[in-house]
Design a protein around this motif. Structure first.
Motif, PDB file in Angstrom:
ATOM      1  N   THR A 285       0.838  -1.184   0.000  1.00 62.21           N
ATOM      2  CA  THR A 285       0.000   0.000   0.000  1.00 62.21           C
ATOM      3  C   THR A 285       0.883   1.248   0.000  1.00 62.21           C
ATOM      4  O   THR A 285       1.805   1.370   0.805  1.00 62.21           O
ATOM      5  N   ILE A 286       0.585   2.164  -0.919  1.00 62.25           N
ATOM      6  CA  ILE A 286       1.375   3.389  -1.061  1.00 62.25           C
ATOM      7  C   ILE A 286       0.434   4.591  -1.006  1.00 62.25           C
ATOM      8  O   ILE A 286      -0.511   4.685  -1.788  1.00 62.25           O
ATOM      9  N   VAL A 287       0.688   5.487  -0.063  1.00 61.11           N
ATOM     10  CA  VAL A 287      -0.065   6.738   0.030  1.00 61.11           C
ATOM     11  C   VAL A 287       0.837   7.857  -0.466  1.00 61.11           C
ATOM     12  O   VAL A 287       1.932   8.058   0.059  1.00 61.11           O
ATOM     13  N   MET A 288       0.385   8.583  -1.488  1.00 58.25           N
ATOM     14  CA  MET A 288       1.160   9.691  -2.030  1.00 58.25           C
ATOM     15  C   MET A 288       0.561  11.007  -1.548  1.00 58.25           C
ATOM     16  O   MET A 288      -0.657  11.184  -1.570  1.00 58.25           O
ATOM     17  N   ARG A 289       1.445  11.913  -1.121  1.00 59.15           N
ATOM     18  CA  ARG A 289       1.010  13.189  -0.568  1.00 59.15           C
ATOM     19  C   ARG A 289       1.581  14.350  -1.373  1.00 59.15           C
ATOM     20  O   ARG A 289       2.682  14.256  -1.908  1.00 59.15           O
ATOM     21  N   ALA A 290       0.831  15.456  -1.410  1.00 64.10           N
ATOM     22  CA  ALA A 290       1.297  16.672  -2.073  1.00 64.10           C
ATOM     23  C   ALA A 290       2.332  17.356  -1.200  1.00 64.10           C
ATOM     24  O   ALA A 290       2.617  16.935  -0.083  1.00 64.10           O
ATOM     25  N   ARG A 291       2.882  18.468  -1.685  1.00 59.25           N
ATOM     26  CA  ARG A 291       3.938  19.170  -0.965  1.00 59.25           C
ATOM     27  C   ARG A 291       3.448  19.704   0.381  1.00 59.25           C
ATOM     28  O   ARG A 291       4.243  19.907   1.301  1.00 59.25           O
ATOM     29  N   ASP A 292       2.117  19.927   0.531  1.00 57.57           N
ATOM     30  CA  ASP A 292       1.582  20.410   1.803  1.00 57.57           C
ATOM     31  C   ASP A 292       1.102  19.281   2.702  1.00 57.57           C
ATOM     32  O   ASP A 292       0.519  19.525   3.761  1.00 57.57           O
ATOM     33  N   GLY A 293       1.333  18.022   2.293  1.00 53.67           N
ATOM     34  CA  GLY A 293       0.945  16.878   3.110  1.00 53.67           C
ATOM     35  C   GLY A 293      -0.405  16.306   2.794  1.00 53.67           C
ATOM     36  O   GLY A 293      -0.775  15.233   3.313  1.00 53.67           O
ATOM     37  N   THR A 294      -1.180  16.959   1.948  1.00 53.71           N
ATOM     38  CA  THR A 294      -2.502  16.460   1.582  1.00 53.71           C
ATOM     39  C   THR A 294      -2.387  15.147   0.817  1.00 53.71           C
ATOM     40  O   THR A 294      -1.565  15.020  -0.093  1.00 53.71           O
ATOM     41  N   GLU A 295      -3.212  14.164   1.176  1.00 46.03           N
ATOM     42  CA  GLU A 295      -3.197  12.891   0.451  1.00 46.03           C
ATOM     43  C   GLU A 295      -3.791  13.099  -0.933  1.00 46.03           C
ATOM     44  O   GLU A 295      -4.897  13.627  -1.083  1.00 46.03           O
TER      45      GLU A 295
ATOM     46  N   LEU B 238      -2.607   4.001  -3.334  1.00 44.18           N
ATOM     47  CA  LEU B 238      -2.470   2.893  -4.272  1.00 44.18           C
ATOM     48  C   LEU B 238      -2.081   1.637  -3.515  1.00 44.18           C
ATOM     49  O   LEU B 238      -1.370   1.694  -2.512  1.00 44.18           O
ATOM     50  N   GLY B 239      -2.523   0.523  -4.009  1.00 43.29           N
ATOM     51  CA  GLY B 239      -2.158  -0.723  -3.356  1.00 43.29           C
ATOM     52  C   GLY B 239      -3.077  -1.839  -3.779  1.00 43.29           C
ATOM     53  O   GLY B 239      -3.930  -1.679  -4.663  1.00 43.29           O
ATOM     54  N   PRO B 240      -2.919  -3.003  -3.152  1.00 43.79           N
ATOM     55  CA  PRO B 240      -3.694  -4.167  -3.564  1.00 43.79           C
ATOM     56  C   PRO B 240      -5.187  -4.010  -3.304  1.00 43.79           C
ATOM     57  O   PRO B 240      -5.605  -3.506  -2.270  1.00 43.79           O
ATOM     58  N   SER B 241      -5.976  -4.422  -4.278  1.00 44.82           N
ATOM     59  CA  SER B 241      -7.426  -4.443  -4.149  1.00 44.82           C
ATOM     60  C   SER B 241      -7.892  -5.873  -4.413  1.00 44.82           C
ATOM     61  O   SER B 241      -7.602  -6.434  -5.473  1.00 44.82           O
ATOM     62  N   TYR B 242      -8.583  -6.448  -3.442  1.00 44.01           N
ATOM     63  CA  TYR B 242      -9.012  -7.842  -3.572  1.00 44.01           C
ATOM     64  C   TYR B 242     -10.530  -7.915  -3.598  1.00 44.01           C
ATOM     65  O   TYR B 242     -11.215  -7.239  -2.837  1.00 44.01           O
ATOM     66  N   GLY B 243     -11.042  -8.735  -4.488  1.00 41.11           N
ATOM     67  CA  GLY B 243     -12.469  -9.010  -4.505  1.00 41.11           C
ATOM     68  C   GLY B 243     -12.768 -10.216  -3.611  1.00 41.11           C
ATOM     69  O   GLY B 243     -11.989 -10.562  -2.711  1.00 41.11           O
ATOM     70  N   GLU B 244     -13.869 -10.872  -3.878  1.00 41.41           N
ATOM     71  CA  GLU B 244     -14.193 -12.079  -3.131  1.00 41.41           C
ATOM     72  C   GLU B 244     -13.274 -13.221  -3.565  1.00 41.41           C
ATOM     73  O   GLU B 244     -12.843 -13.276  -4.711  1.00 41.41           O
TER      74      GLU B 244
ATOM     75  N   GLY C 131      -4.048  -1.993  -9.459  1.00 39.99           N
ATOM     76  CA  GLY C 131      -4.183  -2.412  -8.072  1.00 39.99           C
ATOM     77  C   GLY C 131      -5.068  -3.620  -7.880  1.00 39.99           C
ATOM     78  O   GLY C 131      -5.281  -4.060  -6.745  1.00 39.99           O
ATOM     79  N   ALA C 132      -5.611  -4.178  -8.960  1.00 40.86           N
ATOM     80  CA  ALA C 132      -6.551  -5.312  -8.854  1.00 40.86           C
ATOM     81  C   ALA C 132      -5.810  -6.641  -8.831  1.00 40.86           C
ATOM     82  O   ALA C 132      -5.104  -6.983  -9.772  1.00 40.86           O
ATOM     83  N   TYR C 133      -6.002  -7.389  -7.753  1.00 42.62           N
ATOM     84  CA  TYR C 133      -5.443  -8.736  -7.634  1.00 42.62           C
ATOM     85  C   TYR C 133      -6.594  -9.737  -7.659  1.00 42.62           C
ATOM     86  O   TYR C 133      -7.544  -9.625  -6.879  1.00 42.62           O
ATOM     87  N   GLY C 134      -6.513 -10.709  -8.554  1.00 44.26           N
ATOM     88  CA  GLY C 134      -7.548 -11.726  -8.651  1.00 44.26           C
ATOM     89  C   GLY C 134      -8.629 -11.360  -9.650  1.00 44.26           C
ATOM     90  O   GLY C 134      -8.898 -10.178  -9.917  1.00 44.26           O
ATOM     91  N   ILE C 135      -9.267 -12.383 -10.186  1.00 48.84           N
ATOM     92  CA  ILE C 135     -10.248 -12.161 -11.248  1.00 48.84           C
ATOM     93  C   ILE C 135     -11.486 -11.432 -10.757  1.00 48.84           C
ATOM     94  O   ILE C 135     -12.117 -10.693 -11.514  1.00 48.84           O
ATOM     95  N   ASP C 136     -11.872 -11.611  -9.474  1.00 45.16           N
ATOM     96  CA  ASP C 136     -13.073 -10.933  -9.001  1.00 45.16           C
ATOM     97  C   ASP C 136     -12.834  -9.436  -8.888  1.00 45.16           C
ATOM     98  O   ASP C 136     -13.694  -8.629  -9.284  1.00 45.16           O
TER      99      ASP C 136
END
Length: 742
Positions: A71-81, A85-91, A196-201
């Motif tokens: 999981t990666i959180v990217m922030r602007a120069r003022d710290g705002t998210e 990005l990161g793994p997304s899993y379905g069922e 970010g999608a892992y798996g067929i679901d």
């Protein structure tokens, strides 16, 4: 006797052949035995490795619950998210819940012998080697579904022999421990499909808005086609590429019996309904550019824990840049923008008019011709060679070899100064300057300033025929803004773990001088004139701006690149298919977009005046530019015949010259170095005094007397009226200078 001798020789030859055959036979048997022994030892070693690997494998339930990715959180120069990005899993779909068409599609395109091999595919490997030998090329890697699963769960993607061997051992261990259905179930629920999608679901919900349980044949073919290159074949990125790849999958399914010919023919992949993306915005152009840099910045870190990435992006400026491109890009055309702070920090990046419609980043990936914006490098090379903004040049028809450049509008201004030639983007003057300093010199200057694409050295290169990237042009102009020092665009300032451990922090970079400061001051002089009175007037923002327009043939590309108050911004507009865009000039839509964005970008910054004071080096100071300090009686004088008069003395006739003091004369060895121009030659002897001075002194013309250079001599205004005329001339161009957008 003769017959006996012949028989003896024959017997000897036969014996020799038998001995040779016997020797070859013994060596062959030894090789076979050695091969068998080595094979047995290798098999024993491999079996032992597989056995211990199988014993160390987690249970099936543990593998089901393990997660891939980071999981990666990217922030602007003022710290705002700005994005997470990161793994997304379905069922999790068990084997009996997965549509058979999905299994068949994946096996057909990724591993057609999946149900018959032992984790590795010897036949596939032998075939790859044979194709490589036959076609004289490098053997392509062949990974089975089981090998891919082993790599995704346990290993990384490094292309090393050690990793491939471990991958093979783990694949055979997986086959030893689990059934084929279990392996395929694990694979289909864990393989990465992009975005970010892992798996067929997860992939099915991302692209089609429904569970993978309801996948149609066309949808299954699209998903199966993603594994080879998720970013390239994602339907959200390139629908045509996704459809073409899905048709390859259907062809494979028909070839290996998973689909009948009539079934395959009835599937129309292009008719598959895709989920419309929501929430996409132009800031993703920046994150798409910055994220891959983590592989380099964190090369020594093997941590898989969540991280936070602090970037240089300014959210407000990004919104302003996006609005400026959308509002000004001509209908049917694309636009791109890169804005850099004075140290190279990327403040805004727009790679197109709509990220959801097309995530192709034209700001960093596209290469297009810059047109007259390329003249930056031509004039930089000329200034470094000894020209100054006030030098006189002639705008007239010019031919270099078989090439004859023409000005926009077909007009010629005659004798003008370098400053005006640049401001009004005179092609003939650029051609003359490039020919004078050398086209290779211009190419070297462009490379020095950060152009990374191939550069032509044909004469026409001075008009911007070599393709460039938007970010490279922003960098080059940013280096002029920095006084000639190097600038490296960057987007990441710090990387931390979720617990606050710093993995990377950018240290301040020391720049190095790319061009002398007087050259940077000279080109800044030219650039600000181009905006103040030349082709870039639409880029004015109410404070000092320096910049250059660029337009290519038939208005296929329009550019404006410039800087103000420490911010440098490059704007490009055009069509992706490089077709002409009616009315597109660098001085129109691109310049207006630049102004629209820059008014907002610099509003909170103090107004900065440009340093255009030319502190020329000693070698470039011509005698008439030097000022002799000392006793006036020590001045040298010239008589009517141009002869030197000794200080404090008379001429040969003993009379003192009535003429005012002029320059201090120097011997040929002491003359400062100057570039050779037109008919001047480096070995010509210097005259005792300038032609301008002699003409004033004798009250006549030297046209029928002394030989003069074809290049007009530079002369400073000698009266207030001349100075006023010069200023008025720059504001109101003389006849022959046609004011056009570029």
């Amino acid at each position: 006797m003769a017959g006996s001798r012949r028989g003896s020789r024959s017997s000897k030859k036969t014996a020799d052949r038998k001995d040779k055959n016997s020797l070859l036979g013994r060596w062959l048997r030894r090789l076979i035995v050695a091969g068998v022994v080595v094979g047995l030892l290798g098999a024993l070693a491999l079996g032992t490795a597989v056995y211990f690997a199988e014993r160390s494998l987690p249970s099936y339930s543990a593998l089901m619950n393990s997660e891939n990715g980071q999981t990666i959180v990217m922030r602007a120069r003022d710290g705002t998210e700005i994005v997470s990005l990161g793994p997304s899993y379905g069922e999790w779909l068990y084997s009996d819940e997965i549509p058979q068409v999905m299994k068949d599609a994946m096996v057909s395109v990724e591993d057609r012998r999946f149900y018959s091999h032992i984790g590795v595919d010897p036949l596939g490997l032998l075939r790859a080697v044979w194709v490589a030998v036959r076609d004289d090329q490098r053997a392509e890697a062949t990974s089975t579904i089981t090998q891919q699963l082993a790599r995704n769960i346990f290993l990384n993607s490094n292309r090393t022999m050690d990793r491939k061997l471990r991958e093979a051992v783990l694949a055979m261990a997986l086959e030893w421990k689990f059934s084929k259905d279990q392996i395929l179930e694990l694979y289909l629920n864990k393989v990465y499909f992009g975005g970010g999608a892992y798996g067929i679901d997860s992939a099915s919900r991302k692209f089609f808005s429904h569970s993978a349980r309801q996948l149609s044949t066309g949808e299954a073919a699209i998903i199966a086609g993603l594994v080879k290159a998720p970013s390239r074949y994602a339907p959200s990125a390139d629908v045509n590429a996704a459809v073409a790849r899905a048709n390859v999958v259907l062809s494979q399914m028909r070839k290996y019996g998973a689909l009948r010919a009539d079934e395959a023919a009835s599937v129309d992949v292009s008719a598959v309904k895709l989920k419309k993306e929501s929430g996409g915005n132009s800031i993703r152009y920046f994150t798409d550019w910055a994220l891959p840099q983590l592989d380099t910045l964190l090369a020594d870190s093997d941590s898989r824990e969540p991280i936070q990435v602090w970037t240089t992006i300014d959210i407000a400026k990004q919104k302003s840049a996006t609005a400026a491109i959308k509002a000004n890009a001509p209908k049917g055309a694309q636009g791109a923008l890169v804005s850099l702070d004075r140290d190279g920090a990327v403040l805004a990046m727009v790679g197109g008019t709509d990220y959801v419609e097309s995530n192709y980043n034209r700001a960093v990936s596209a290469v297009r011709q810059p047109g007259s914006a390329w003249k930056l490098f031509v004039y930089l090379a000329a200034l470094e060679a000894g020209y100054t903004p006030d030098d006189r040049v002639v705008d007239e028809p010019t031919t270099i070899g078989n090439w004859s450049p023409h000005n926009s509008g077909g007009s010629y201004a005659g004798e003008i100064d370098v400053r005006s030639a640049f401001a009004y983007s005179k092609n003939t003057v650029a051609a003359q300057l490039g020919n004078d300093v050398g086209f290779g010199t211009v190419a070297s200057m462009a490379r020095r300033m950060g152009i990374t694409t191939p550069i032509s050295t044909y004469p026409s290169m001075v008009l911007g025929t070599s393709e460039v990237r938007v970010i490279d042009m922003a960098r080059a102009f940013g280096e002029i803004s920095a006084g000639g020092e190097s600038v490296e665009p960057y987007g990441i300032t710090k990387v931390e773990t979720a617990k606050g451990r710093v993995l990377y922090r950018r240290e301040p970079q020391r720049g190095h001088q790319l061009v002398p400061d007087y050259v940077a001051a000279g080109i800044t002089d030219l650039l600000q004139t181009a905006v103040a009175t030349g082709t870039g007037r639409a880029a004015q923002i109410g404070r000092p701006v320096a910049g250059k327009t660029g337009t290519t043939n038939s208005s296929k590309d329009g550019w404006f690149v410039g800087f103000s108050s420490g911010i440098t911004t490059a704007v490009w507009m055009g069509r992706d298919d490089a077709k002409p865009v009616a009315g597109l000039y660098g001085g129109t839509a691109p310049a207006r977009a630049f102004a629209s964005y820059m008014r907002y970008a610099v509003k909170d910054r103090p107004v900065e005046q440009f340093d255009t004071d030319l502190q020329l080096p000693q070698w470039q100071l011509e005698p008439d530019d030097e000022y002799f300090y000392g006793d006036p009686n020590d001045y040298y004088f010239i008589d009517e015949q141009g002869n030197l008069v000794e200080p404090s003395g008379g001429a040969d006739n003993g009379t003192k010259s009535p003429f005012p003091p002029e320059r201090q004369e120097q011997s040929p060895a002491d003359q400062p170095r100057r570039p050779s121009r037109d008919n001047e030659t480096d070995d010509s002897a210097p005259s005792a005094a300038s032609d301008d001075f002699l003409e004033r002194a004798i009250g006549g013309s030297l046209e029928n007397g002394s030989t003069r250079s074809n290049r007009p001599q530079q002369r400073s205004p000698s009266s207030e009226s001349e100075m006023d005329t010069g200023r008025s001339w720059r504001s109101n161009p003389p006849e022959g200078i046609i004011e056009r957008p570029d």
